[in-house]
Design an enzyme around this catalytic site. Structure first.
Site, PDB file in Angstrom:
ATOM      1  N   ASP A  49       0.820  -1.202   0.000  1.00 57.34           N
ATOM      2  CA  ASP A  49       0.000   0.000   0.000  1.00 57.34           C
ATOM      3  C   ASP A  49       0.859   1.259   0.000  1.00 57.34           C
ATOM      4  O   ASP A  49       1.943   1.295   0.585  1.00 57.34           O
ATOM      5  CB  ASP A  49      -0.902  -0.016   1.238  1.00 57.34           C
ATOM      6  CG  ASP A  49      -1.833   1.168   1.305  1.00 57.34           C
ATOM      7  OD1 ASP A  49      -2.666   1.306   0.398  1.00 57.34           O
ATOM      8  OD2 ASP A  49      -1.718   1.969   2.250  1.00 57.34           O
TER       9      ASP A  49
ATOM     10  N   GLU B  63       0.849  -0.519  -5.126  1.00 53.81           N
ATOM     11  CA  GLU B  63      -0.125   0.545  -5.348  1.00 53.81           C
ATOM     12  C   GLU B  63       0.700   1.828  -5.501  1.00 53.81           C
ATOM     13  O   GLU B  63       1.126   2.427  -4.525  1.00 53.81           O
ATOM     14  CB  GLU B  63      -1.090   0.670  -4.172  1.00 53.81           C
ATOM     15  CG  GLU B  63      -2.207   1.669  -4.464  1.00 53.81           C
ATOM     16  CD  GLU B  63      -2.643   2.484  -3.254  1.00 53.81           C
ATOM     17  OE1 GLU B  63      -3.660   3.181  -3.368  1.00 53.81           O
ATOM     18  OE2 GLU B  63      -1.975   2.443  -2.217  1.00 53.81           O
TER      19      GLU B  63
END
Length: 735
Positions: free
Chosen positions: A414, A467
């Protein structure tokens, strides 16, 4: 006899070396003494371990529970037990924590201090073991700047005087073996800083289980056995494989009628079968490491080694605690249905809760001290100090733990963009340049490369997905070629551009034609995943269906056409839960998905379409084998802005071809002439998103053959004539 200064330091829990004075010791004359600090005890005697004969009665030296006494008629050290009579009259035989030396191999301490220990979780944290026939738990903690550290828990009345730990100087490592502590016991650490301040009790950074929020204690849990590497994992995760990911927030996928969470076994009984039936190849879980706030969806985690207690089965009369074995069973259930499991992993930042990692030993230990480097203003969180090798050890060890011990197939990392740049979401003067004066976070870049190299060498076939929303070059390039070493990268630009196009009224889409084609300019610069993720259905954005303009018929038709465009486009696929049946409202993490919508034909039709798109994508090599290579894609109709028509051919490395045609207006186009690649003498419609089976108007070409004519079209010598349904995508294959 112990000096008064030592007595005061012990009872005030500030003694720098409790192992030097507590337990069994010989004085300068060779006389054996036993000392024990047991607040709340009325009397303490010393027993031989073998036989249980009483050999000494200890005297209360201090009213706070410090006992000491000579062992008469003994010249050699011996194994002993303490017979404790508590103030309420209970008697208890205890092995003495201060009778045990260090249980950590000095080599491991060296590697931890050096920052090269790949699996620090095997040393640090709470490890149940048996020593000399006595069961207990060895606790180990890194806190180099603490003056004193004690482990506290149910087993010692949460009293920091009972079990202060041994310091391994140089490594900043604290250790103690506490007899009689068992699996399931709750614990924390009490730290005294260099200036004498006693910090709020700290949870264990290496805890493998935790209490359910709002409680915050760590819980002793067994180290999960190593999970065998699935033989098919490397093939299922490979660039040439079909990868279609169902992204799930477990807390709101399904819930009990009373709103309670499903446990791991109930989730295992339903979710894998559902995702596999829809043809997905992987499930991706929003972070399931323990986190304090439900509304963070797991992205503000404070226990990077602990699957959350939210999905543990409740035990009557006991607080709910984490269940790593239950999570492993869930992973195994997914694998039994042919699904890989990815988990979102968050090494970018952590919350500021006082019981967590923040100023862990009274100093900025895990984070940067300078808020220009160590504080995320967007999320009010702290940033890991990636330049500190103990912190890198902690994070790399977590990545390996989820793959090797909990059995997942890969990690979606993330907020990578926030890690790569020191000026991420910061104005001039609010960030610190790197050593070269630039904006790149060199320490974070080195850390990401390290994680990917370690996973690549230690966990064959496992993958990492970034991401990452910037134009940082080489995210999925190998580290030896200067890249970051990820296997895949989310294509955030594709997502934003195409959703912006789909929001336009069809009459206006001709003016935004390039939003659907721009992604092909860079589509093969990285190994991309096309994500329609949870981020696109929160914070006022509505649902994917909610972005579609027009009446209900047009909205559903546009959504189906868009899904067809996505599944036909180069790149792996990711769809957030609920969007597979066209959830009309924004995702709400506090309730389960609106499953009742499947009683309505339009919603059920979208679900059937997703199932068939996945089946076609997996069956046809042309739709996946060259997802990340330019040789797998060729435009047919790219300049048809006036009609809002797009057409292209997908190819594989074995000569297969699939033609994809999209009509993004509500105007049917009968007798449309389309150029086709050389080869087949006829084509057939394999999938039509406007089929009545999916809730459409059932216009199209049915099962009839579409003969190839020697008539030029779209710059090609040969063509076919077909009917383009309104707001629809067609997949054509050789007849």
């Amino acid at each position: 006899m112990l000096g008064e200064a030592d007595v005061a330091a012990l009872v005030e829990a500030r003694h720098p070396d409790p192992f030097a004075v507590l337990g069994l010791h010989a004085d300068a004359r060779g006389v054996l003494w036993v000392r024990a600090l047991l607040p709340g005890a009325h009397a303490v005697a010393v027993l031989e371990r073998d036989g249980g004969r009483r050999v000494a009665n200890l005297t209360l030296r201090h009213g706070d529970g410090l006992f000491e006494g000579v062992v008469p008629d003994r010249a050699e050290r011996f194994a002993y037990r303490l017979l404790v009579t508590w103030a309420d009259g209970r008697e208890q035989q205890l092995a003495d924590a201060y009778a045990y030396g260090s249980l950590i191999d000095p080599t491991e301490i060296y590697y931890l201090g050096e920052g090269s220990h790949l699996r620090p979780y095997t040393v640090l944290g709470a490890h149940a073991m048996e020593v000399d026939g006595v069961g207990g738990v060895r606790f180990a903690l890194w806190a180099p700047n603490a003056q004193r550290v004690s482990v506290v828990g149910d087993f010692n009345g949460w009293d920091g005087r009972r079990h202060p730990m041994r310091l391994h100087h140089g490594a900043g490592l604290w250790e103690i073996f506490v007899p009689h502590v068992a699996i399931g016991d709750r614990y924390k650490y009490e730290l005294r800083t260099r200036d004498g301040t006693v910090l709020p009790l700290k949870a264990d950074p290496y805890a493998r289980a935790c209490e359910l929020r709002p409680a915050t204690a760590s819980v002793v849990a067994p180290l999960p056995p190593a999970q065998p590497l699935p033989p098919a994992r490397a093939e299922a995760n490979a660039r040439h494989a079909p990868v279609s990911i169902y992204e799930v927030h477990l807390g709101s996928w399904r819930r009990h009628p009373d709103g309670g969470f499903h446990d791991w076994d109930l989730l295992a009984a339903h979710l894998p079968a559902y995702a596999a039936d829809l043809g997905f190849t992987h499930v991706e879980l929003l972070p399931v490491s323990e986190h304090p706030f439900d509304g963070s969806w797991g992205y503000q985690t404070l226990a990077l080694y602990a699957p959350t207690a939210r999905f543990s089965a409740p035990v009557e009369g006991r607080p709910r605690v984490g269940d790593p074995a239950g999570f492993v069973r869930f992973v195994q259930a997914c694998r039994a249905h042919g699904l890989g499991v990815l988990v979102d992993w968050v090494p970018a930042h952590f919350p500021t809760d006082a019981w967590g990692l923040a100023r862990f030993d009274g100093t900025a230990l895990f984070e940067h001290a300078d808020p220009r480097e160590g504080f995320h203003r967007d999320w009010n969180t702290l940033i890991y100090n990636f330049g500190r090798h103990e912190v890198r050890n902690f994070l790399v060890g977590s990545a390996l733990y989820w793959i090797e011990r909990l059995g997942v197939d890969g990690l979606r990392v993330d907020a990578v963009a926030s890690m790569l740049y020191r000026d991420y979401s910061r104005e001039e003067g609010q960030w610190v340049p790197n050593v070269h004066g630039g904006r790149e976070n060199l320490e974070a870049i080195a850390f990401l490369k390290r994680v990917n190299e370690v996973i690549g060498t230690q966990c064959p076939g496992a993958i990492t997905v970034a991401e990452e929303s910037t134009a940082f070059a080489g995210v999925t390039a190998p580290t030896y070629a200067g890249g970051l070493g990820f296997h895949y990268k989310w294509n955030m630009g594709w997502m934003h551009d195409t959703l912006a196009y789909m929001r336009e009224d069809p009459v206006h889409r001709r003016w935004h034609h390039d939003k659907m084609t721009f992604g092909l300019i860079y589509a093969f610069s990285e190994n991309f995943v096309l994500p329609l993720s949870h981020d696109e259905v929160v914070h006022g954005k509505g649902s994917i269906l909610g972005r579609m303009p027009g009446d209900d018929w047009q909205r559903f038709a546009s959504l189906r056409a868009y899904y067809g465009f996505m599944w036909g486009h180069p790149g792996k696929k990711l769809l957030f839960m609920g969007q597979e049946f066209a959830q009309p409202g924004e995702w709400n993490h506090d309730v389960e998905l609106p499953w009742h919508l499947l009683q309505h034909e339009r919603h059920a039709g979208v679900q059937r379409l997703v199932r068939d798109l996945n089946a076609l994508y997996r069956r046809e090599g042309a739709l996946h084998r060259l997802d990340s290579e330019a040789a797998g894609f060729e435009w047919i109709a790219v300049h048809e802005a006036a009609d809002s028509v797009y057409a292209w051919v997908r190819r594989d490395d074995a000569g297969g071809a699939v033609v994809v045609v999209c009509n993004f207006t509500p105007v049917p186009r009968h007798g449309y002439r389309l150029g086709v690649p050389d080869g087949p003498v006829a084509w057939r419609e394999w999938l039509n998103t406007d089929s009545a089976y999916y809730g459409g108007s059932n216009l199209g070409n049915g099962g009839r053959e579409l003969a190839v004519h020697e008539v030029p079209a779209h710059g090609r010598a040969r063509s076919i004539v077909l009917d383009l349904p309104p707001l629809a995508t067609l997949f054509l294959g050789p007849a």
